[in-house]
Design a protein around this motif. Structure first.
Motif, PDB file in Angstrom:
ATOM      1  N   CYS A  31      53.794   7.302 -47.563  1.00 41.07           N
ATOM      2  CA  CYS A  31      52.124   7.469 -48.021  1.00 41.07           C
ATOM      3  C   CYS A  31      51.832   7.218 -49.332  1.00 41.07           C
ATOM      4  O   CYS A  31      52.390   7.274 -50.112  1.00 41.07           O
ATOM      5  N   ASP A  32      50.339   7.377 -48.794  1.00 44.56           N
ATOM      6  CA  ASP A  32      49.476   7.148 -50.025  1.00 44.56           C
ATOM      7  C   ASP A  32      48.141   7.632 -49.953  1.00 44.56           C
ATOM      8  O   ASP A  32      48.733   7.789 -49.389  1.00 44.56           O
ATOM      9  N   THR A  33      47.285   7.715 -50.800  1.00 41.65           N
ATOM     10  CA  THR A  33      46.095   8.522 -51.194  1.00 41.65           C
ATOM     11  C   THR A  33      45.564   7.957 -52.092  1.00 41.65           C
ATOM     12  O   THR A  33      45.758   7.457 -53.405  1.00 41.65           O
ATOM     13  N   VAL A  78      53.464   6.952 -52.670  1.00 45.20           N
ATOM     14  CA  VAL A  78      53.594   5.759 -53.672  1.00 45.20           C
ATOM     15  C   VAL A  78      52.057   6.146 -53.645  1.00 45.20           C
ATOM     16  O   VAL A  78      51.352   6.704 -53.156  1.00 45.20           O
ATOM     17  N   ILE A  79      51.599   6.702 -55.052  1.00 43.70           N
ATOM     18  CA  ILE A  79      50.222   6.642 -55.582  1.00 43.70           C
ATOM     19  C   ILE A  79      50.161   6.235 -57.019  1.00 43.70           C
ATOM     20  O   ILE A  79      51.070   6.424 -57.607  1.00 43.70           O
ATOM     21  N   ASN A  80      49.429   6.532 -57.236  1.00 43.30           N
ATOM     22  CA  ASN A  80      48.375   5.829 -59.253  1.00 43.30           C
ATOM     23  C   ASN A  80      48.251   6.773 -59.845  1.00 43.30           C
ATOM     24  O   ASN A  80      48.230   8.056 -59.497  1.00 43.30           O
ATOM     25  N   ASP A  81      48.525   6.757 -60.963  1.00 42.65           N
ATOM     26  CA  ASP A  81      48.912   7.341 -61.634  1.00 42.65           C
ATOM     27  C   ASP A  81      47.755   8.655 -61.843  1.00 42.65           C
ATOM     28  O   ASP A  81      47.755   9.632 -62.123  1.00 42.65           O
ATOM     29  N   GLU A  82      46.134   7.124 -62.329  1.00 46.14           N
ATOM     30  CA  GLU A  82      45.437   8.865 -61.649  1.00 46.14           C
ATOM     31  C   GLU A  82      45.456   9.550 -60.918  1.00 46.14           C
ATOM     32  O   GLU A  82      44.897  10.961 -61.239  1.00 46.14           O
ATOM     33  N   ALA A 114      52.692  -1.346 -51.798  1.00 50.06           N
ATOM     34  CA  ALA A 114      53.645   0.323 -50.823  1.00 50.06           C
ATOM     35  C   ALA A 114      54.067  -1.308 -49.389  1.00 50.06           C
ATOM     36  O   ALA A 114      54.755  -0.392 -48.820  1.00 50.06           O
ATOM     37  N   GLY A 115      53.114  -1.988 -49.201  1.00 49.84           N
ATOM     38  CA  GLY A 115      53.187  -2.817 -47.761  1.00 49.84           C
ATOM     39  C   GLY A 115      55.035  -3.314 -48.075  1.00 49.84           C
ATOM     40  O   GLY A 115      55.830  -3.800 -47.171  1.00 49.84           O
ATOM     41  N   ALA A 116      54.669  -4.035 -49.104  1.00 50.96           N
ATOM     42  CA  ALA A 116      56.253  -5.216 -49.487  1.00 50.96           C
ATOM     43  C   ALA A 116      57.224  -4.252 -49.308  1.00 50.96           C
ATOM     44  O   ALA A 116      58.343  -4.538 -49.262  1.00 50.96           O
TER      45      ALA A 116
END
Length: 297
Positions: A141-143, A166-170, A235-237
């Motif tokens: 998942c991502d958010t 999967v998530i970005n740093d901030e 994320a998709g890849a």
């Protein structure tokens, strides 16, 4: 087969050199098209009756649309602006529209999917949907800030329901209320995620598993025009590669992260989805080889 669930949107993207208005976007769109280079991918998403036919036709070239729903109303819209460096994005407006009332259902032909990606979307919808699959081997998942700010408890619940985040740093810092990325990852693993991948934009990514930390650099680029879909393409890849191999060992997940970096690099080189729709599998493999030479010593 891989199933991707999330938003298909009409985006307005403002950069210092160009403004794109109502272009095809959305987390599930970028993730699904990126994944489709590796494995057959089904899309579960909703759009309104204002969704252009040309975009529907484009999606149909890359994705199975058995789970793609058109509802009366307006399509989800996002409006964002980038600074002069293209490294900072400000959200001007988010309009959920039909996405806000969407009650997603998993088509029968998708229920056997062993790989499922819950793209940036309402965490309550994501948590409910993942339970509808029969035998999930690997889920991710991502958010984003919007959901963390409005439904933080639900985001944490969603993390408990998947194998990887999967998530970005901030946003990792915002979600966990930590300032150190290692502490961020440990907290998310305490919440239930087996793997945590923290995206750092032009600085690559960090993969965490138990006491393993696997850093990977971004593919070096001279020209970047539109970073909008980079993280979702990554994320998709990543999950598309894993689904194509039908393996979830740590070594394969490391390779998947590298493929994520490479597809993310293609995404930012052109406007909108063009970074993905104008490339071939042979170009992807060529860049993978370049990446390997770049990091080998």
């Amino acid at each position: 087969m891989l199933t991707v669930f999330g938003s298909t949107a009409l985006d307005t993207i403002r950069t210092p050199t160009r403004v794109l208005k109502d272009v095809l976007g959305g987390a599930a769109t970028f993730a699904g098209v990126s994944a489709s280079f590796f494995v057959d991918t089904g899309l579960i998403a909703v759009v309104g009756t204002d969704f252009p036919k040309k975009y529907h036709d484009l999606l149909a070239k890359y994705l199975d649309l058995s789970g793609f729903v058109i509802q009366k109303g307006k399509t989800f819209r996002y409006d964002g602006s980038y600074d002069d460096t293209l490294s900072k994005r400000t959200t001007n407006k988010t309009e959920l529209n039909v996405l806000g009332s969407f009650k997603p259902q998993v088509p029968d032909e998708y229920r056997k999917s062993q790989f499922v990606y819950l793209a940036n979307n309402d965490p309550d919808q994501n948590s409910a949907l993942i339970r509808e699959f029969d035998n999930v081997k690997f889920s991710m998942c991502d958010t984003i800030e919007y959901w963390i700010a409005t439904k933080r408890a639900s985001v944490i619940k969603m993390i408990k329901a998947v194998d990887a985040v999967v998530i970005n740093d901030e946003e990792a810092k915002l979600l966990t209320k930590e300032h150190n990325l290692i502490k961020c990852a440990k907290k998310m693993m305490e919440w239930g995620a087996k793997y945590v991948i923290i995206k750092k934009g032009e600085h690559g990514s960090l993969l965490f598993f138990d006491d393993v930390i696997f850093p990977s650099v971004a593919f070096s680029l001279e020209d970047i025009v539109d970073p909008t879909g980079a993280g979702d393409s990554f994320a998709g890849a990543m999950i598309g590669y894993l689904a194509s191999k039908n393996k979830t060992s740590l070594s394969e997940i490391k390779k998947a992260v590298v493929y994520g970096n490479v597809l993310g690099s293609f995404a930012v080189e052109r406007w909108g989805l063009d970074g993905l729709t104008k490339i071939t599998k042979s170009q992807i493999e060529k860049r993978i080889n370049q990446y390997q030479k770049m990091v080998d010593f």
